[in-house]
Enzyme design. Structure first.
Site, PDB file in Angstrom:
ATOM      1  N   TYR A 326       0.758  -1.434   0.113  1.00  0.00           N
ATOM      2  CA  TYR A 326       0.214  -0.023  -0.538  1.00  0.00           C
ATOM      3  C   TYR A 326       1.265   1.598  -0.130  1.00  0.00           C
ATOM      4  O   TYR A 326       2.177   0.928   0.920  1.00  0.00           O
ATOM      5  CB  TYR A 326      -0.836  -0.222   1.104  1.00  0.00           C
ATOM      6  CG  TYR A 326      -1.834   0.868   1.192  1.00  0.00           C
ATOM      7  CD1 TYR A 326      -2.070   2.117   0.148  1.00  0.00           C
ATOM      8  CD2 TYR A 326      -2.675   0.844   2.933  1.00  0.00           C
ATOM      9  CE1 TYR A 326      -3.182   2.838   0.452  1.00  0.00           C
ATOM     10  CE2 TYR A 326      -4.018   1.562   2.292  1.00  0.00           C
ATOM     11  CZ  TYR A 326      -4.391   2.752   1.464  1.00  0.00           C
ATOM     12  OH  TYR A 326      -5.332   3.638   1.494  1.00  0.00           O
ATOM     13  N   CYS A 327       0.971   2.367  -1.360  1.00  0.00           N
ATOM     14  CA  CYS A 327       0.756   4.008  -1.190  1.00  0.00           C
ATOM     15  C   CYS A 327       3.030   3.300  -0.886  1.00  0.00           C
ATOM     16  O   CYS A 327       3.378   2.123  -1.888  1.00  0.00           O
ATOM     17  CB  CYS A 327       0.342   4.617   0.081  1.00  0.00           C
ATOM     18  SG  CYS A 327       1.634   5.999   0.172  1.00  0.00           S
ATOM     19  N   VAL A 328       3.486   4.043   0.305  1.00  0.00           N
ATOM     20  CA  VAL A 328       4.936   3.567  -0.329  1.00  0.00           C
ATOM     21  C   VAL A 328       5.422   2.552   0.140  1.00  0.00           C
ATOM     22  O   VAL A 328       7.050   2.075  -0.593  1.00  0.00           O
ATOM     23  CB  VAL A 328       6.079   4.604   0.736  1.00  0.00           C
ATOM     24  CG1 VAL A 328       5.579   6.033   0.370  1.00  0.00           C
ATOM     25  CG2 VAL A 328       5.130   4.403   2.360  1.00  0.00           C
ATOM     26  N   GLY A 330       4.058   0.206  -1.065  1.00  0.00           N
ATOM     27  CA  GLY A 330       3.934  -0.642  -2.860  1.00  0.00           C
ATOM     28  C   GLY A 330       4.908  -0.259  -3.835  1.00  0.00           C
ATOM     29  O   GLY A 330       5.476  -0.950  -4.242  1.00  0.00           O
ATOM     30  N   PHE A 355      -1.487  -1.175  -3.648  1.00  0.00           N
ATOM     31  CA  PHE A 355      -3.017  -0.738  -3.789  1.00  0.00           C
ATOM     32  C   PHE A 355      -2.160   1.143  -3.880  1.00  0.00           C
ATOM     33  O   PHE A 355      -1.481   1.371  -3.220  1.00  0.00           O
ATOM     34  CB  PHE A 355      -3.079  -0.299  -2.640  1.00  0.00           C
ATOM     35  CG  PHE A 355      -4.118  -2.023  -1.730  1.00  0.00           C
ATOM     36  CD1 PHE A 355      -4.985  -1.920  -2.685  1.00  0.00           C
ATOM     37  CD2 PHE A 355      -4.445  -2.607  -0.425  1.00  0.00           C
ATOM     38  CE1 PHE A 355      -5.171  -3.690  -2.602  1.00  0.00           C
ATOM     39  CE2 PHE A 355      -5.109  -3.354   0.013  1.00  0.00           C
ATOM     40  CZ  PHE A 355      -5.477  -3.810  -1.175  1.00  0.00           C
TER      41      PHE A 355
END
Length: 594
Positions: A326-328, A330, A355
């Site tokens: 998710y986000c960073v 990812g 994500f």
């Protein structure tokens, strides 16, 4: 307030009782300020210079600080000067546009007084007219490169949002009405709220005490089965007789608490996954302190993601896992996949889900505006002593990206109206900040955001091994939010340009959080799928089919296509029944550490 249509009405003069009351209000306000600063001085803070213009007392109107009428008059004059200044900036004072019967969709001016009262209607229309012209002029300025124009656009938007008449007591009819009704008690309560936030160093966005991790947030049953200096690994208790053979491990952002994916039960992605027959694991990162101040990319890839993957493989005796970033997280998951590819170990991850994650930062959006030399220098100063960054600074940065909704609406509600914000689990999480290893945070911003080195073949190395995200063959599910202001969809799309394996792109309605946390039971938003090849995001959108509701079931179906085999939910599939013994109940202690 007198009737504006009756010009012959003589204003009623305040009685002695009125003046005594307002003097008491102002005296109580000053006492609260003095008590606050006395407490700060006891902690080693300096006493403020009350004569400084920063506190508004440098040039007092006639009557002094104890005269509420003088203060209101000064506020009205300041607002008038502000409008005049805006007009001069554009080469002449602009008259308010004519009145319109068009319904007001701007929540700041939803109260009927903004249209029914001629004074406030004029103020509102003048503000909107000037704001539109200022924002329009940004697009007309010649000779600006795209980055400079983006900075000017953001700065102008922030300025006009801050100058909205709804943000000031003397030009907000709702605040004036509340002040008269409560005889100033709302302003005292608002001042108390403001001093509380100053002491905490953070704006309150949800009702204090309404939520607590482990009580009504992050309540999905499970156990912490491993703890390292960097993370805790949570294994969730299955609720189905059978589960997918290949387990799922979630890597949440280390800049936030993991329970954004495990809010209240009805919103919890974690609970939904478990109920869908998924063997689920969650990494809960440690909020940085001196013990991990030196953690960097190698740690989050090798000692974090790869270590968790290997731990789960060994615990369940499986060849591979499905990984979610998710986000960073990812971004680092992409680095992990490239590293495993370079080492010939790519089969450890059967599929990867992203994500709102970015791997190519060439179109990374407004966050790039906070990467100037001044910002990087400030980060160096803030972290020089302890080696980690207080998470409240990151929270303030994210709030600035949506200042109208995440700052000024609460200034009005909490400080001017004197109300407590409504209970909201998502905003409780948003305010639950996490400290960051300073050197790694600066390196992330400098190397990835500014330098865009992850997008270059061999641009960065993990444990001395140059990596290339263009070599990643792992099947990937890539989710973006259509209104995402942190990871814009055009930036997330670039994963499609780099990875060479099977890819499925999903564009979800809403933004960085609500676009992800959208349970099927809510029946909200929508998502778009285009099964035909698309070279660009625009081409994807042009041919995409809209589907109502949550994209979660689409992801679950895609996951099963990667490996549909199932096993009994017994033995090591139950937390504590395998070789890793429980350390503590979920959600664990790392998520509670401050």
């Amino acid at each position: 307030m007198t009737n504006d249509t009756n010009t012959n009405t003589t204003p009623t003069l305040p009685t002695l009782e009125d003046w005594q009351h307002w003097t008491l209000v102002m005296g109580r306000a000053q006492q609260m300020m003095m008590e606050y600063w006395a407490e700060q001085m006891s902690r080693g803070q300096k006493m403020p210079d009350w004569s400084s213009p920063a506190f508004g007392f440098g040039a007092q109107p006639s009557g002094g600080a104890n005269d509420p009428m003088a203060l209101m008059s000064a506020g009205a004059q300041a607002w008038a000067k502000g409008l005049e200044t805006w007009g001069k900036m554009m080469g002449g004072v602009v008259a308010a546009p004519p009145a319109s019967d068009t319904p007001i969709r701007d929540r700041r001016f939803a109260a009927p007084e903004w249209q029914e009262n001629p004074i406030f209607d004029t103020i509102r229309r003048s503000y909107l007219q000037i704001s539109d012209q200022l924002l329009g002029q940004v697009e007309e300025v010649e000779g600006l490169d795209p980055d400079a124009r983006q900075k000017l656009r953001f700065a102008t938007r922030s300025f006009v949002d801050a100058m909205a008449p709804s943000n000031f007591a003397v030009t907000n009819p709702q605040v004036l009405k509340r002040t008269l009704e409560t005889r100033g008690e709302n302003l005292l309560k608002g001042l108390s709220n403001m001093l509380r936030d100053l002491a905490a160093g953070q704006l309150t966005q949800t009702k204090p005490g309404a939520f607590e991790v482990g009580r009504n947030l992050a309540t999905t049953p499970g156990k912490v089965v491993k703890e390292t200096p960097l993370y805790q690994l949570i294994q969730y208790t299955p609720t189905t007789d059978e589960v997918l053979r290949t387990p799922v491990v979630i890597f949440p952002p280390w800049i936030n608490r993991f329970y954004i994916l495990d809010l209240t039960p009805e919103k919890s992605f974690v609970k939904w996954c478990v109920d869908q027959g998924i063997s689920l694991f969650m990494v809960s990162w440690k909020s940085a302190d001196e013990s991990i101040a030196d953690a960097g990319l190698d740690d989050y890839v090798l000692n974090g993601q790869v270590d968790a993957i290997d731990t789960i493989r060994d615990l369940l005796d499986v060849e591979s896992v499905h990984a979610i970033g998710y986000c960073v997280a990812g971004t680092t998951l992409a680095a992990t996949l490239a590293y495993l590819q370079a080492k010939g170990q790519a089969d450890k991850v059967k599929s990867a889900t992203f994500f709102t994650a970015q791997v190519d930062f060439s179109e990374a959006g407004d966050l790039k505006l906070f990467l100037g030399d001044e910002t990087m220098g400030l980060l160096q100063q803030l972290t020089a002593e302890k080696g980690y960054l207080d998470g409240r600074y990151m929270a303030a940065t994210f709030n600035l990206l949506r200042g109208r909704d995440l700052i000024w609406s609460y200034v009005v509600n909490n400080y001017l109206m004197g109300d407590e914000p409504a209970p909201f689990d998502l905003l409780h999480w948003n305010s639950d900040t996490t400290n960051l290893p300073a050197a790694w945070h600066r390196n992330y911003l400098d190397t990835l955001y500014k330098g865009n080195k992850l997008a270059e073949k061999g641009g960065i190395s993990v444990a001395g091994t140059p990596i290339d995200i263009g070599s990643v063959k792992t099947p990937s599910y890539i989710q973006a939010g259509r209104e995402d202001h942190i990871a814009p969809p055009q930036s997330v799309w670039k994963v499609m340009d780099h990875f060479v394996g099977e890819k499925r792109f999903v564009l979800a309605g809403s933004g960085h959080i609500a676009g992800v946390v959208n349970p099927p039971s809510a029946g909200k938003y929508q998502y778009w799928i285009n099964d035909e090849p698309a070279a660009t995001l625009d081409a994807f959108v042009a041919g995409a089919k809209e589907h109502a509701g949550s994209w979660w079931p689409d992801w679950r179906a895609w996951l099963e296509k990667q490996d549909g085999a199932k096993v009994k939910a017994t033995g090591a599939r139950v937390p504590g029944k395998g070789k890793l013994k429980p350390i503590e109940d979920a959600p664990g202690s790392y998520v509670r550490a401050r």
